[in-house]
Design an enzyme around this catalytic site. Structure first.
Site, PDB file in Angstrom:
ATOM      1  N   MET A  86      10.055 -10.653  12.374  1.00 38.11           N
ATOM      2  CA  MET A  86       9.273 -10.110  13.486  1.00 38.11           C
ATOM      3  C   MET A  86      10.123  -9.620  14.657  1.00 38.11           C
ATOM      4  SD  MET A  86       6.489 -10.254  12.072  1.00 38.11           S
ATOM      5  CE  MET A  86       5.175  -9.938  13.227  1.00 38.11           C
ATOM      6  N   HIS A 105       5.166  -3.745   5.330  1.00 37.75           N
ATOM      7  CA  HIS A 105       4.289  -3.646   6.494  1.00 37.75           C
ATOM      8  C   HIS A 105       2.837  -3.729   6.015  1.00 37.75           C
ATOM      9  CE1 HIS A 105       3.083  -2.491  10.542  1.00 37.75           C
ATOM     10  NE2 HIS A 105       2.238  -1.631   9.992  1.00 37.75           N
TER      11      HIS A 105
HETATM   12  C1  GRF Z   1       2.724 -10.224   6.165  1.00 37.23           C
HETATM   13  O1  GRF Z   1       1.477  -9.636   6.426  1.00 37.23           O
HETATM   14  C2  GRF Z   1       3.763  -9.137   6.102  1.00 37.23           C
HETATM   15  O2  GRF Z   1       3.212  -7.906   5.681  1.00 37.23           O
HETATM   16  C3  GRF Z   1       4.211  -9.020   7.509  1.00 37.23           C
HETATM   17  O3  GRF Z   1       4.273 -10.356   7.971  1.00 37.23           O
HETATM   18  C4  GRF Z   1       3.181 -11.069   7.366  1.00 37.23           C
HETATM   19  C5  GRF Z   1       3.640 -12.452   6.983  1.00 37.23           C
HETATM   20  O4  GRF Z   1       4.547 -12.332   5.932  1.00 37.23           O
HETATM   21  N1  GRF Z   1       5.475  -8.372   7.586  1.00 37.23           N
HETATM   22  P1  GRF Z   1       5.224 -13.654   5.263  1.00 37.23           P
HETATM   23  O5  GRF Z   1       4.088 -14.511   4.757  1.00 37.23           O
HETATM   24  O6  GRF Z   1       6.000 -14.363   6.365  1.00 37.23           O
HETATM   25  O7  GRF Z   1       6.080 -13.095   4.162  1.00 37.23           O
END
Ligand code: GRF
Length: 200
Positions: A86, A105
């Protein structure tokens, strides 16, 4: 092929890639910007090296990205996989890994770059929504698209029910994209086009 997977939280996409046990791929490390990321525990349980580069521990974005690149490069990655990571990454960092860094994404890009994609898809009355795996380029959430999956939006959907339907597809298409890269069937050309060979 060495994979280094970057996470910030749950890491369910990282988990899906680990569980896919892609032939020829080795998850060399799981790296997080957050010490408390739950995905780190999963990686440790599976004997995968982990590292934390805490963005709060660095005085600037640049310093953080220098430290992050050093942590990544210690594992000699053939492919860097952003999976629920993130942090927005700056141009110098992205250029360093261009052509060997993927992101997933939770929308059908170019629709809904940025955050809260499921809420926005519902607000817009979309009938289909989905996920996109793309190469990472300096333009946030706008890199060359590798693969997408579409899901229906149902009348009684909430952001949570829609997110869950999209996530199930993420866990299918991300391991697939990584497999294509590991099999040398997927590459990014110098002029930014995705080449996918021998894929039906
Ligand atoms: C998911 O929706 C992914 O598309 C976005 O972050 C969310 C959580 O992903 N990038 P994860 O469970 O940490 O892989």
């Amino acid at each position: 092929r060495n994979l280094v997977i970057l996470i910030s939280g749950r890491g369910s996409n990282m988990e899906a890639i680990v569980r896919a046990a892609i032939p020829g791929a080795r998850v060399a490390a799981v790296i997080s910007n957050r010490p408390e990321a739950a995905g780190l525990e999963f990686a440790r349980r599976h004997g995968i090296a982990t590292a934390v580069v805490d963005h709060k521990a660095h005085s600037s974005r640049e310093a953080f990205e220098v430290a992050l690149a050093a942590a990544i490069d210690a594992f000699a990655p053939d492919l860097v996989v952003l999976a629920g990571f993130m942090r927005v990454l700056g141009e110098a960092f992205v250029r360093r890994y261009e052509g060997r860094m993927l992101n997933i994404h939770p929308s059908l890009l170019p629709a809904f770059p940025g955050l809260h994609t499921h809420e926005r898809a519902l607000q817009e009355g979309c009938r289909v929504h989905g996920a996109t795996v793309h190469f990472v380029t300096p333009a946030l959430d706008h890199g060359p698209i590798v693969v997408q999956a579409a899901v229906p939006v149902l009348p009684d959907d909430t952001p949570e029910t829609l997110a869950a339907r999209v996530l199930a597809q993420e866990h299918r298409i991300y391991p697939q994209a990584v497999r294509w890269f590991v099999e040398d069937r997927l590459r990014l050309t110098a002029d930014g086009r995705v080449v996918l060979q021998g894929v039906s």
